[in-house]
Scaffold this motif. Structure first.
Motif: not given
Lengths: 486, 254
Positions: B80-92, B98-100, B143-146, B148-156
């Motif tokens: 089950l995958f949720l594409g977030f409306q507001y993707p969360i930033e995780i600094p560092g 993360f994805l691996k 997601n840090q410094g992305f 809005g559009g980059e964040k959404k593309r990152n979700e996909i």
């Protein structure tokens, strides 16, 4: 990640894994502190007269001092008469202290203990190219690779051995960076210090391997008061590692060490610490009081001293590894990760004192608080009148996990000329529910997510650690953060 | 694939979902539309296991199993995958790292061997092209410094790598210009498969011009008030949610 989750699972039930006690016969001086005890320590160690005189002067000065109460830490009064000031593993060889033993002569129990800690003393087994000085309670038990280093003129031995074999070097540099009048705990250490490491890198020599001291408190009710002195002559360089553990005991134990570094013209010293003294249990009972004075002096022009510390253990940490930048164009660095969990308290930071012209310093401090932990960064940047065109960059970041812990940042800055530049950045952040949920939604378990975020937060500091130490530090953080996901 | 039966759920004291029913079959794309505050994001968070959403009654079956008994990471590992409306930033924390970690924990749960750095890199480079992300993204913190559009593309992009069985895309179109919208929609369409279901949550019909759903539902007042084919979306665009809701209410009353 495989390593990470494995390490966590492996250590879930073990809590503090180094909390075992080794049954070794030890010889101690009577409990308490007076001039007779100091004379006894000096006699046991067969020290030259000047050393005893110095100890006694330090002791008399100490009697006039009061325990400092300005750090942002809480603890019950320490009864200095209820501590055993000298305890050393007994050797089987008549007339020798542990320090003189060669590897083969070290008590098998002791050797087994270091094996358990993951520090084999047998030189042939050491493939990592790290020379180790192992110190149990008050005495040094073995120094590896001594011969190989000797060929380069490098002296790396226990402090006791240095006093016997190179008294003129010890006399010249001892107290030249941290005089016994420096502070309460430095005075106490100067009076009763039992052993430690001595390291001397002669002119122009780059030490080919990492030098390392491993400290272990074993006996109960003893204090550990070691002293480390590292001297790098003109153009010399050395990287030095320090690791520490102690058994789990209900009562607090005092560790009051002094480390002095001296760098002459163009010399560089890199000093890395992974401190993992017993932090006390989940209710805050027991644990080590780690009251340490560490300072380096960039005595020569273009010299460089770099401190990297990862502080995860101890009930209370109270230390400010600093650099006195005396030589023109000298460089001081301080990279620190301090973690407090459960009821641990840390008041730590650095002092950068700019005396020479065009001196530069960098401070990167990362404080992590979890549980009821309290973490204070306290740092001094002082630029004196003659230190023209000097620069400092400071960055102090705090990370909070949960809502019962605290982070405090107390920077002191004084600048006495107009041509110097200082920058200070600070941030406080919290691992949020949102971040954890995001990671979990991608299939990553909560504790893995926390250690991932914490490691990311500490990356700038871990990068400065020697490779193997960085791996150890990373694992240590994970273990120390056990149970921080509420 | 997914069966939601008469779900009532609260956020804090407030009841947001009031008797919601939904049936999603394998391979289907469902669009859930509705005005602000109708409960769309609450539904998305409920499915993903957000603690702040409390179920008071009803049941949810996912692949025949009780979804509500699983914690968020177990749901993720079950596909089950949720594409977030507001993707969360995780600094560092680097995107790739993360994805691996995410991919390997999911693979492990499926009994598949973990991917090593080389295989992983090869996989992500391929998937990045789908959403036209620059490989430099991999090294940047999550997601840090992305934008809005980059964040959404990152979700996909994450969805493409994790290959979920059920993807819920929560307002993936919000904040996207038309070009970015096309890219994101293209990424989603390439993921359509017989054994994969997708729930697209959106406020606007615009996205559905590019991701054409099999079914459209109107969520209002915490319930599905109307369901239909793709033409429903267009009629909503013309008459608005108010009208759709009124019509249904009248029908119920009459």
């Amino acid at each position: 990640m495989k390593v990470v989750s494995h390490a966590i699972r492996e250590l879930t039930d073990r809590e503090y894994p180094y909390g075992f006690v080794t049954e070794i016969e030890s010889e101690s001086v009577p409990r308490g502190l007076n001039e007779d005890v100091i004379r006894a320590i000096s006699r046991i160690k067969g020290e030259p007269e000047f050393m005893l005189e110095w100890r006694l002067k330090a002791f008399r000065h100490w009697l006039t001092l009061k325990e400092p109460r300005w750090p942002n830490v809480q603890f019950a009064t320490i009864d200095y008469q209820d501590i055993i000031y000298y305890s050393a593993p007994k050797t089987n060889l008549p007339g020798t202290s542990g320090a003189e033993a060669t590897i083969e002569e070290v008590d098998p129990e002791l050797r087994a203990m270091f094996g358990k800690l993951g520090i084999p003393l047998e030189e042939q087994k050491r493939l990592t190219g790290v020379a180790v000085d192992a110190i149990v309670d008050s005495a040094s038990v073995a120094t590896t690779f001594k011969k190989k280093l000797g060929e380069l003129g490098i002296i790396f031995c226990s402090f006791s051995a240095a006093l016997r074999e190179h008294p003129e070097l010890v006399m010249k540099y001892l107290g030249s960076v941290v005089p016994y009048t420096d502070n309460f705990f430095a005075a106490l250490n100067s009076a009763v210090f039992s052993d430690g490491s001595f390291c001397f890198i002669p002119k122009g020599v780059r030490c080919p391997m990492e030098l390392s001291t491993y400290f272990r408190i074993n006996a109960a009710d003893t204090g550990q008061f070691e002293r480390t002195l590292i001297v790098a002559e003109e153009g010399a360089s050395v990287s030095y590692l320090e690791g520490c553990t102690a058994p789990m005991r209900d009562r607090n134990q005092l560790h009051a060490a002094v480390v002095e570094l001296v760098a002459l013209d163009d010399a560089s010293i890199k000093y890395s610490t992974v401190q993992n003294w017993y932090p006390g249990d989940k209710e805050g009972k027991g644990g080590i009081y780690n009251f340490v004075t560490k300072r380096g002096k960039c005595k020569g022009a273009r010299s460089k001293i770099s401190w990297t510390q990862v502080e995860t253990g101890s009930a209370i940490t109270w230390k400010y590894p600093g650099v006195v930048l005396e030589g023109d164009d000298s460089v001081g660095e301080f990279y620190s990760v301090a973690l407090t969990h459960n009821f641990q308290q840390a008041d730590t930071g650095t002092k950068m004192v700019h005396l020479g012209k065009r001196t530069r310093s960098t401070i990167i401090s990362k404080g992590i608080s979890a549980g009821h932990g309290q973490n204070t960064y306290r740092g001094l940047v002082s630029v004196q009148r003659n230190a023209t065109d000097s620069r400092n960059f400071s960055q102090c970041d705090s990370l909070l996990i949960g809502n019962r812990c605290g982070a405090h940042t107390i920077p002191y800055i004084e600048v006495k000329n107009r041509s110097s530049q200082l920058e200070h950045e600070a941030s406080t952040s919290k691992i949020s529910e949102d971040q954890l949920f995001y990671a979990k939604q991608r299939g990553i378990a909560g504790e893995d997510a926390i250690s991932m975020i914490v490691n990311g937060f500490c990356k700038d500091v871990f990068r400065k650690l020697p490779m193997e130490f960085a791996v150890e530090a990373q694992k240590l953080l994970e273990v120390s953060l056990e149970g921080s996901v509420g | 694939m997914l069966t939601i039966r008469n779900i009532h759920a609260c956020v804090g004291e407030k009841e947001i979902l009031r008797g919601l029913n939904l049936e999603v079959a394998p391979g289907e794309v469902h669009a859930i539309m509705g005005p602000n505050g109708s409960g769309k994001s609450t539904l998305a968070h409920l499915l993903a296991g957000r603690e702040s959403v409390h179920v008071t009654s009803g049941e949810i079956l996912y692949q025949g199993k009780d979804l509500l008994s699983l914690n968020p990471e177990e749901r993720a590992r079950a596909g089950l995958f949720l594409g977030f409306q507001y993707p969360i930033e995780i600094p560092g924390v680097g995107n790739a790292y993360f994805l691996k970690a995410a991919l390997n924990s999911i693979r492990k749960a499926k009994g598949l061997p973990e991917l090593d750095a080389f295989d992983f890199l090869e996989l992500v480079k391929r998937k990045m092209k789908l959403v036209e992300l620059d490989p430099k993204f991999l090294e940047r913190p999550v997601n840090q410094g992305f934008s809005g559009g980059e964040k959404k593309r990152n979700e996909i992009f994450q969805m493409a790598v994790l290959e979920p069985t059920l993807a819920i895309l929560d307002e993936t179109d919000s904040g996207l210009d038309i070009d970015a919208l096309k890219v994101v929609a293209g990424g989603v369409n390439s993921m359509r498969a017989r054994d994969r279901s997708i729930i697209v949550i959106t406020h606007y019909q615009r996205l559905l011009d590019y991701i054409v759903p099999d079914h459209v539902h109107v969520l209002s007042g915490g319930r599905i008030v109307r369901s239909g084919g793709k033409e429903l979306a267009r009629s909503l665009e013309e008459s608005g949610y108010e009208a759709a809701h009124r019509k249904v209410s009248e029908g119920v009353l009459g």
